[in-house]
Design an enzyme around this catalytic site. Structure first.
Site, PDB file in Angstrom:
ATOM      1  N   HIS A  48       0.814  -1.218   0.000  1.00 23.50           N
ATOM      2  CA  HIS A  48       0.000   0.000   0.000  1.00 23.50           C
ATOM      3  C   HIS A  48       0.854   1.279   0.000  1.00 23.50           C
ATOM      4  CE1 HIS A  48      -3.087   2.890   0.924  1.00 23.50           C
ATOM      5  NE2 HIS A  48      -2.604   3.095   2.134  1.00 23.50           N
ATOM      6  N   HIS A  72       3.123   7.335   5.244  1.00 22.83           N
ATOM      7  CA  HIS A  72       1.869   7.962   5.680  1.00 22.83           C
ATOM      8  C   HIS A  72       1.090   7.156   6.709  1.00 22.83           C
ATOM      9  CE1 HIS A  72      -0.183   5.377   2.696  1.00 22.83           C
ATOM     10  NE2 HIS A  72      -1.250   5.590   3.424  1.00 22.83           N
ATOM     11  N   GLU A  76      -0.262   6.215  12.076  1.00 23.70           N
ATOM     12  CA  GLU A  76      -1.659   5.820  12.215  1.00 23.70           C
ATOM     13  C   GLU A  76      -1.794   4.335  12.566  1.00 23.70           C
ATOM     14  OE1 GLU A  76      -3.862   7.943  12.253  1.00 23.70           O
ATOM     15  OE2 GLU A  76      -5.733   6.851  11.937  1.00 23.70           O
ATOM     16  N   ASP A  77      -1.024   3.492  11.929  1.00 24.04           N
ATOM     17  CA  ASP A  77      -1.263   2.055  12.016  1.00 24.04           C
ATOM     18  C   ASP A  77      -0.203   1.263  12.775  1.00 24.04           C
ATOM     19  OD1 ASP A  77      -3.478   2.505  10.585  1.00 24.04           O
ATOM     20  OD2 ASP A  77      -2.747   1.705   8.686  1.00 24.04           O
ATOM     21  N   ASP A 139      -3.480   8.171  -1.336  1.00 25.59           N
ATOM     22  CA  ASP A 139      -3.825   7.110  -0.392  1.00 25.59           C
ATOM     23  C   ASP A 139      -5.251   6.617  -0.672  1.00 25.59           C
ATOM     24  OD1 ASP A 139      -3.946   5.527   1.978  1.00 25.59           O
ATOM     25  OD2 ASP A 139      -4.794   7.236   3.080  1.00 25.59           O
ATOM     26  N   ASP A 259     -24.872  11.895 -26.913  1.00 24.37           N
ATOM     27  CA  ASP A 259     -23.467  12.298 -26.820  1.00 24.37           C
ATOM     28  C   ASP A 259     -22.706  11.529 -25.743  1.00 24.37           C
ATOM     29  OD1 ASP A 259     -24.975  13.607 -24.971  1.00 24.37           O
ATOM     30  OD2 ASP A 259     -23.881  15.497 -25.095  1.00 24.37           O
TER      31      ASP A 259
HETATM   32 MN    MN Z   1      -3.094   4.507   3.771  1.00 23.93          MN
END
Ligand code: MN
Length: 727
Positions: A48, A72, A76-77, A139, A259
């Site tokens: 990722h 990134h 957070e993780d 992301d 169209d």
């Molecule tokens: Mn991410």
């Protein structure tokens, strides 16, 4: 799986000066921290951040942005702290990673629907570097591309958020290509059946569409070169989501939409060729009236520029043609990211200026950028410099001006919430009411139905809504108090003339109503308020009521009664702990005047202030002389009860002989009287005498006299005087 060296190569190609080592270090760090983690797809998590970095490299962003893409998710993780990022990668990357973490927190707060606009603004208001938004979008793009691995419920929520928040942000930043992909992916997961059906229908028509496009692009190219207009031509089938929107909007079936395809004429970078191309098109195909749009002369807010027209094809079917320069094309596709290559400063000053101009309007800059070569400034993002966005505990977004406080927030929710606000919690912590709310704060207002707005709030609240409400409340309050004061004064005057106040101020005294309207007031209450404000004198009102003859007669009787020594009204006042109330005959609001701070037992006088009740002054107060000018506002007041329960600070000055030990003698004498001392200081006056100033705590004037006498008894003390003013 994409390799880090491919990404490094891409960045190097666009930015030859880039620090490749930074990218490799970020990669290794990310690989170590995400080790063992898996994506929903079953792949290693590291895929990722690598894919996100790759998207950013494709946007031609710098190595800082790409490295941020690699990092990134670590804060957070994983267990990594921001401090660690700073240690390894420095302030700039830390700042970007921090911005991303903040945006992630917004997503975690539950939200009411229908407020997507505010959430979008909040996201943009929270970041000050456009690269944060670009990394977030990359992301989101990769997450959307791999969304099918997630359970249906989660898929819907993320797709909805993409549609509501992130696709519009991409649009706002002019990133047409990214926005389109986000929208089509979100559409696919939000309405899977309709998506499948529409895709199948389009697929069926594909050969037909392709045939048409091949023919028409060739024709356009031919006409352009015949006319000598340099251009390349692209044909494209419109995007699924935009077709679907059109079907819904016009409530038609796909068969009725003609169209589905469009052509794009892209000229080298001269605007005159665009208009030339438009001329060629209209010369060879019949334009549909009302469909010509000139977005070159007046670009859209997000800097999009193009000429749009619709023409009728050879078989009678309409199709759209867009005309733009290569430069406009790149900006339409890449938006803010298209400006990145300039960062290297390879272009001439003229181009730099244009880009700056463009970026400036893109981000609605308010202040001028002083040095156009300082390109880092162009990364600064302050899209909503005047606003902050905060959440209610229920997740509703409230938009406020910068500098707004919890009181402003309370009034935005409901005027009752503002009116009864007693305190606030921001992000779970109790804060002072004058705290400035920051972007993303969760604000909880604590209320108590028995409390009221405070005049002090006007010193720090910023929204006009809150100001108006508080002012209104204060005015109402003043009016109510003035009315009460006016009523008391009027009743007092009426009794002097042997009139029944009850009758006069009862509901049905037509005479009083007439007098009120003669003075220009709609109601008797307004007349009383005017008396309370000191605009009207009760005696004059009584004169009007009685008429000249009767007034003259009763006035003389009144004078003789007064001469015989009958006090008309005795006012009893009582000093509470910190507030003073009048009780007994009257219950006016009374406050001890700060200028003289009278003590219980002292001779006092009351003065009706405008809207703040009766101020009680000591008769020795130097302000009283001044107040006597408005004689009609002076009222008799008297001390109630035996004495105060509260001690008041009084400042004394003892004049002494100039010798040592005076302070000790004086403070000793005060202590002997069991009296508190707050402060004592000595100085020598020019005449060589000692001046000792002590602040003592006394309960009433008798107490004070005793203290003064005992100081006078200290050997060497020549005189003692009380100093004016509150302490
Ligand atoms: Mn991410």
């Amino acid at each position: 799986m994409i390799r880090i060296e491919d990404i490094v190569a891409k960045v190097q190609k666009n930015h030859p000066q880039a620090d490749s080592d930074l990218l490799r270090r970020a990669y290794l760090f990310s690989a170590r921290e995400h080790k063992g983690q898996k994506r929903a797809s079953g792949e290693s998590y590291l895929v990722h951040p690598l894919e996100v970095a790759n998207i950013l490299a494709d946007m031609r962003l710098d190595e800082v942005a790409v490295a941020t893409g690699l990092l990134h998710d670590v804060v957070e993780d994983t267990l990594v702290e921001l401090g660690t990022i700073r240690e390894y990668f420095g302030d700039e990357i830390t700042h970007l990673v921090d911005g991303l973490t903040k945006i992630a927190q917004i997503s975690n707060v539950s939200r009411e629907e229908q407020q997507a606009e505010n959430v979008r603004k909040m996201v943009l208001a929270m970041v000050d570097d456009v690269r944060v938004v670009l990394v977030k979008l990359a992301d989101r793009l990769h997450n959307m591309r791999t969304l099918h691995y997630l359970p249906a419920e989660k898929r819907k929520r993320i797709a909805q958020e993409t549609m509501d928040i992130f696709a519009p942000i991409a649009h706002r930043l002019g990133m047409g290509k990214l926005r389109s992909e986000l929208e089509d992916l979100a559409f696919q997961h939000l309405h899977p059946d309709e998506y499948r059906e529409l895709a199948a229908q389009l697929e069926k028509r594909r050969p037909e569409n392709e045939k048409f496009l091949t023919a028409v692009t060739a024709q356009i190219e031919e006409k352009m070169s015949e006319a000598g207009v340099p251009a390349r031509v692209e044909g494209r089938v419109k995007r699924l989501y935009s077709i679907w929107k059109k079907l819904r909007r016009q409530k038609v079936e796909l068969d009725q939409v003609y169209d589905l395809v469009a052509a794009r004429v892209i000229t080298p970078n001269e605007i005159r060729h665009c208009y030339g191309a438009l001329g060629v098109i209209h010369h060879n195909w019949k334009p549909v009236p009302g469909r010509i749009k000139d977005w070159i002369a007046t670009p859209r807010d997000n800097l999009y520029q193009s000429l749009h027209t619709s023409v009728i094809g050879s078989k009678g079917q309409p199709f759209e043609i867009q005309i733009r320069t290569e430069e406009m094309h790149r900006i339409a596709e890449e938006g803010v990211a298209a400006h990145w290559k300039y960062k290297e400063g390879k272009r001439g000053a003229h181009d730099d200026d244009n880009t700056l101009q463009a970026l400036r309007s893109l981000v609605e800059w308010t202040q001028d950028v002083k040095d156009s070569r300082d390109f880092l400034d162009t990364l600064k993002l302050d899209l909503y410099p005047k606003d902050v966005y905060a959440f209610t505990p229920m997740g509703k977004v409230i938009q406020l001006p910068r500098g707004a406080t919890p009181i402003d927030f309370g009034y935005m929710i409901h005027s009752e919430v503002g009116n009864t606000c007693t305190g606030a919690r921001i992000n779970g912590r109790i804060v002072p009411l004058r705290t400035e709310i920051q972007n993303g704060d969760v604000v909880e207002i604590l209320t108590n139905p028995n409390t009221h707005p405070s005049r002090d709030w006007l010193n720090f609240i910023v929204t006009s809504r809150a100001r108006n409400r508080v002012r209104h409340w204060v005015a109402e309050q003043q009016r109510a108090e003035s009315m009460e004061i006016g009523r008391k004064l009027f009743e007092k005057e009426a009794s002097r003339f042997q009139l029944s106040p009850k009758k006069l101020l009862g509901n049905n005294d037509a005479n009083m109503k007439r007098i009120a309207s003669e003075y220009g007031y709609g109601r008797v209450d307004d007349l009383l308020a005017a008396i309370g404000y000191g605009k009207l004198i009760p005696r004059n009102v009584i004169a009007k009521y009685l008429g000249p003859e009767q007034f003259e007669q009763l006035d003389q009787q009144k004078e003789s009664r007064l001469r015989s020594g009958v006090r008309a009204v005795k006012r009893l006042i009582h000093f509470g702990d910190d507030s003073i109330v009048v009780r007994g005959v009257d219950d006016l609001m009374v406050a001890r005047a700060r200028c003289c701070n009278p003590l219980h037992g002292e001779e006092i006088i009351g003065y009706i202030t405008r809207g703040k009740g009766v101020a009680v002054h000591s008769t020795r107060c130097k302000n009283v002389q001044q107040l006597m000018i408005n004689r009609e506002r002076i009222v008799d007041v008297e001390w109630a009860g035996r004495g105060d329960q509260t001690a008041y600070a009084v400042k004394l000055r003892a004049v002494t002989e100039n010798r040592t030990g005076m302070i000790a003698g004086i403070t000793g004498a005060i202590s002997d009287m069991k009296t508190g001392i707050r402060d004592a200081r000595a100085s020598v006056a020019p005449d060589e005498r000692g001046h000792i100033e002590v602040t003592v705590e006394v309960f009433d004037v008798k107490h004070l006299d005793k203290v003064i006498n005992s100081i006078k008894g200290v050997p060497g003390v020549l005189d003692v005087e009380r100093l004016q003013g509150a302490v």
